[in-house]
Design a protein around this motif. Structure first.
Motif, PDB file in Angstrom:
ATOM      1  N   GLN A   1      53.120  39.244  45.548  1.00 45.07           N
ATOM      2  CA  GLN A   1      53.162  40.125  44.380  1.00 45.07           C
ATOM      3  C   GLN A   1      51.857  40.041  43.589  1.00 45.07           C
ATOM      4  N   GLU A   2      51.339  38.821  43.432  1.00 47.14           N
ATOM      5  CA  GLU A   2      50.089  38.637  42.704  1.00 47.14           C
ATOM      6  C   GLU A   2      48.918  39.281  43.446  1.00 47.14           C
ATOM      7  N   LEU A   3      48.868  39.128  44.758  1.00 37.23           N
ATOM      8  CA  LEU A   3      47.780  39.728  45.539  1.00 37.23           C
ATOM      9  C   LEU A   3      47.838  41.250  45.463  1.00 37.23           C
ATOM     10  N   ASN A   4      49.029  41.804  45.420  1.00 37.99           N
ATOM     11  CA  ASN A   4      49.169  43.254  45.261  1.00 37.99           C
ATOM     12  C   ASN A   4      48.637  43.717  43.913  1.00 37.99           C
ATOM     13  N   ARG A   5      48.907  42.936  42.853  1.00 36.65           N
ATOM     14  CA  ARG A   5      48.365  43.268  41.534  1.00 36.65           C
ATOM     15  C   ARG A   5      46.838  43.199  41.544  1.00 36.65           C
ATOM     16  N   ILE A   6      46.286  42.232  42.255  1.00 38.06           N
ATOM     17  CA  ILE A   6      44.824  42.099  42.336  1.00 38.06           C
ATOM     18  C   ILE A   6      44.218  43.313  43.031  1.00 38.06           C
ATOM     19  N   ARG A   7      44.856  43.776  44.093  1.00 37.95           N
ATOM     20  CA  ARG A   7      44.347  44.971  44.777  1.00 37.95           C
ATOM     21  C   ARG A   7      44.401  46.185  43.861  1.00 37.95           C
ATOM     22  N   ARG A   8      45.473  46.296  43.063  1.00 34.57           N
ATOM     23  CA  ARG A   8      45.573  47.422  42.131  1.00 34.57           C
ATOM     24  C   ARG A   8      44.509  47.344  41.036  1.00 34.57           C
ATOM     25  N   ARG A   9      44.021  46.131  40.758  1.00 33.42           N
ATOM     26  CA  ARG A   9      42.944  45.962  39.773  1.00 33.42           C
ATOM     27  C   ARG A   9      41.573  46.018  40.441  1.00 33.42           C
ATOM     28  N   HIS A  10      41.486  46.652  41.608  1.00 30.01           N
ATOM     29  CA  HIS A  10      40.215  46.799  42.326  1.00 30.01           C
ATOM     30  C   HIS A  10      39.617  45.443  42.697  1.00 30.01           C
ATOM     31  N   GLY A  11      40.457  44.434  42.905  1.00 29.04           N
ATOM     32  CA  GLY A  11      39.973  43.146  43.393  1.00 29.04           C
ATOM     33  C   GLY A  11      39.780  42.081  42.342  1.00 29.04           C
ATOM     34  N   LEU A  12      40.045  42.366  41.072  1.00 33.71           N
ATOM     35  CA  LEU A  12      39.892  41.357  40.020  1.00 33.71           C
ATOM     36  C   LEU A  12      41.072  40.380  40.049  1.00 33.71           C
ATOM     37  N   ALA A  13      40.748  39.083  40.114  1.00 34.65           N
ATOM     38  CA  ALA A  13      41.778  38.039  40.117  1.00 34.65           C
ATOM     39  C   ALA A  13      41.603  37.154  38.887  1.00 34.65           C
ATOM     40  N   PHE A  14      42.718  36.768  38.280  1.00 37.17           N
ATOM     41  CA  PHE A  14      42.707  35.895  37.114  1.00 37.17           C
ATOM     42  C   PHE A  14      43.611  34.699  37.376  1.00 37.17           C
ATOM     43  N   GLU A  15      43.298  33.601  36.739  1.00 32.44           N
ATOM     44  CA  GLU A  15      44.248  32.494  36.676  1.00 32.44           C
ATOM     45  C   GLU A  15      43.997  31.705  35.397  1.00 32.44           C
ATOM     46  N   ARG A  16      45.094  31.290  34.784  1.00 35.04           N
ATOM     47  CA  ARG A  16      45.035  30.506  33.555  1.00 35.04           C
ATOM     48  C   ARG A  16      45.907  29.272  33.718  1.00 35.04           C
ATOM     49  N   GLY A  17      45.249  28.135  33.917  1.00 33.21           N
ATOM     50  CA  GLY A  17      45.980  26.883  34.032  1.00 33.21           C
ATOM     51  C   GLY A  17      46.746  26.718  35.317  1.00 33.21           C
ATOM     52  N   GLU A  18      46.422  27.469  36.359  1.00 39.69           N
ATOM     53  CA  GLU A  18      47.161  27.360  37.622  1.00 39.69           C
ATOM     54  C   GLU A  18      46.634  26.237  38.509  1.00 39.69           C
ATOM     55  N   CYS A  19      45.322  25.953  38.409  1.00 42.42           N
ATOM     56  CA  CYS A  19      44.728  24.889  39.218  1.00 42.42           C
ATOM     57  C   CYS A  19      44.508  23.635  38.382  1.00 42.42           C
ATOM     58  N   PHE A  20      43.928  23.819  37.206  1.00 34.06           N
ATOM     59  CA  PHE A  20      43.729  22.724  36.252  1.00 34.06           C
ATOM     60  C   PHE A  20      44.236  23.175  34.881  1.00 34.06           C
ATOM     61  N   PRO A  21      44.958  22.326  34.165  1.00 33.63           N
ATOM     62  CA  PRO A  21      45.429  22.706  32.831  1.00 33.63           C
ATOM     63  C   PRO A  21      44.260  23.036  31.907  1.00 33.63           C
ATOM     64  N   ASP A  22      44.476  24.003  31.038  1.00 33.48           N
ATOM     65  CA  ASP A  22      43.513  24.352  29.987  1.00 33.48           C
ATOM     66  C   ASP A  22      42.220  24.968  30.514  1.00 33.48           C
ATOM     67  N   ILE A  23      42.222  25.439  31.762  1.00 32.39           N
ATOM     68  CA  ILE A  23      41.043  26.107  32.332  1.00 32.39           C
ATOM     69  C   ILE A  23      41.472  27.466  32.863  1.00 32.39           C
ATOM     70  N   ALA A  24      40.665  28.482  32.590  1.00 33.66           N
ATOM     71  CA  ALA A  24      40.962  29.844  33.039  1.00 33.66           C
ATOM     72  C   ALA A  24      39.772  30.410  33.802  1.00 33.66           C
ATOM     73  N   CYS A  25      40.050  31.308  34.756  1.00 32.66           N
ATOM     74  CA  CYS A  25      38.994  31.875  35.598  1.00 32.66           C
ATOM     75  C   CYS A  25      39.253  33.360  35.840  1.00 32.66           C
ATOM     76  N   VAL A  26      38.153  34.088  36.050  1.00 27.65           N
ATOM     77  CA  VAL A  26      38.220  35.445  36.569  1.00 27.65           C
ATOM     78  C   VAL A  26      37.285  35.495  37.767  1.00 27.65           C
TER      79      VAL A  26
END
Length: 277
Positions: A169-194
């Motif tokens: 579901q998340e990968l489908n959302r990324i494709r709909r956003r033309h490839g932009l991926a986000f994560e907030r605290g998924e790998c390390f707490p208190d760190i966010a990435c685009v």
């Protein structure tokens, strides 16, 4: 002397890292004169290089990881773009490739915030928990995603995706956003990435990300990441733009390559709990 040389070499986090004499002296806590003397020797011996942008890793230091020509080419094509992103945003910049179910960090550029980001050049992280990994997984066939990640989806934090259905579901959302991926605290707490992928004719070859704290306004810097990845793609695959132009003439107008603030507002919405949808 060996300890002092090691202190100096450790402050250079990747191929695109550039530091002034004052920054090296401050980070190593060595006297300025001592740091300058050692830096000069390392430049003469090829371990470091010195340009108008400052000191950086030289040919001998870069050669130690250098068995993989493809990775070296990607790092070389991306180096200037990573440096520009870091200078323009002040955030930590990553370059990574997909290796099975993991991302493999090829480069890292960062300012004062870099020490708080527990990634390192040559290190690895589960692809499903990082914006870098999800940006690349989004352009693979679902079967390939399941082969890579199916047996290795683990929860690193309470926010980590923990099952294949949610990942798809998340990968489908990324494709709909033309490839932009986000994560907030998924790998390390208190760190966010685009992140977004560097794509070639056969799919994703790497990804670039910007990293901030958990509440960084990533939507404002997202277009910069998209543009950097596009430029690296053109550097690696110069004929790709011409191929896209021919395809667009056959199929109609191509989508915009750069996005205005209004377009970003339409592409990105924030969920009730701060999650990117």
């Amino acid at each position: 002397m060996v300890e002092r040389v090691t202190l100096i070499m450790d402050v250079f986090e990747g191929r695109s890292s550039r530091l002034s004499l004052e920054e090296v002296s401050r980070c190593t806590r060595l006297p300025r004169s001592t740091a300058h003397r050692i830096l000069d020797q390392l430049v003469r011996l090829g371990w470091l290089e010195h340009t108008a942008l400052g000191y950086g890793l030289g040919r001998r230091a870069l050669g130690f990881g250098g068995g993989d020509g493809a990775h070296s080419r990607i790092r070389e094509a991306a180096a200037a773009r990573l440096h520009q992103l870091q200078i323009r945003t002040g955030m930590v910049v990553h370059l990574a490739v997909l290796d099975g179910a993991e991302v493999h960090y090829l480069d890292k550029a960062g300012g004062r915030f870099a020490a708080t980001v527990p990634s390192r050049v040559g290190g690895r992280a589960p692809a499903h928990s990082t914006a870098l990994g999800k940006a690349m997984l989004a352009w693979l066939d679902p079967e390939d995603v399941e082969t890579r990640a199916g047996g290795s989806i683990t929860r690193l934090t309470p926010r980590t995706i923990a099952d294949l259905s949610t990942l798809h579901q998340e990968l489908n959302r990324i494709r709909r956003r033309h490839g932009l991926a986000f994560e907030r605290g998924e790998c390390f707490p208190d760190i966010a990435c685009v992140a977004t992928a560097v794509r070639g004719p056969e799919g994703p070859v790497a990804a670039i990300s910007l990293v901030g704290d958990a509440w960084s306004p990533l939507e404002k810097v997202a277009p910069l990441v998209v543009d950097a990845a596009r430029q690296v793609s053109l550097e690696l695959f110069p004929g790709q733009e011409e191929g896209r132009a021919k395809a667009s003439r056959r199929s109609g107008p191509a989508p915009e390559e750069t996005w205005s603030a209004q377009t970003m507002d339409r592409l990105l919405t924030v969920g009730q709990y701060g999650d990117w949808q």
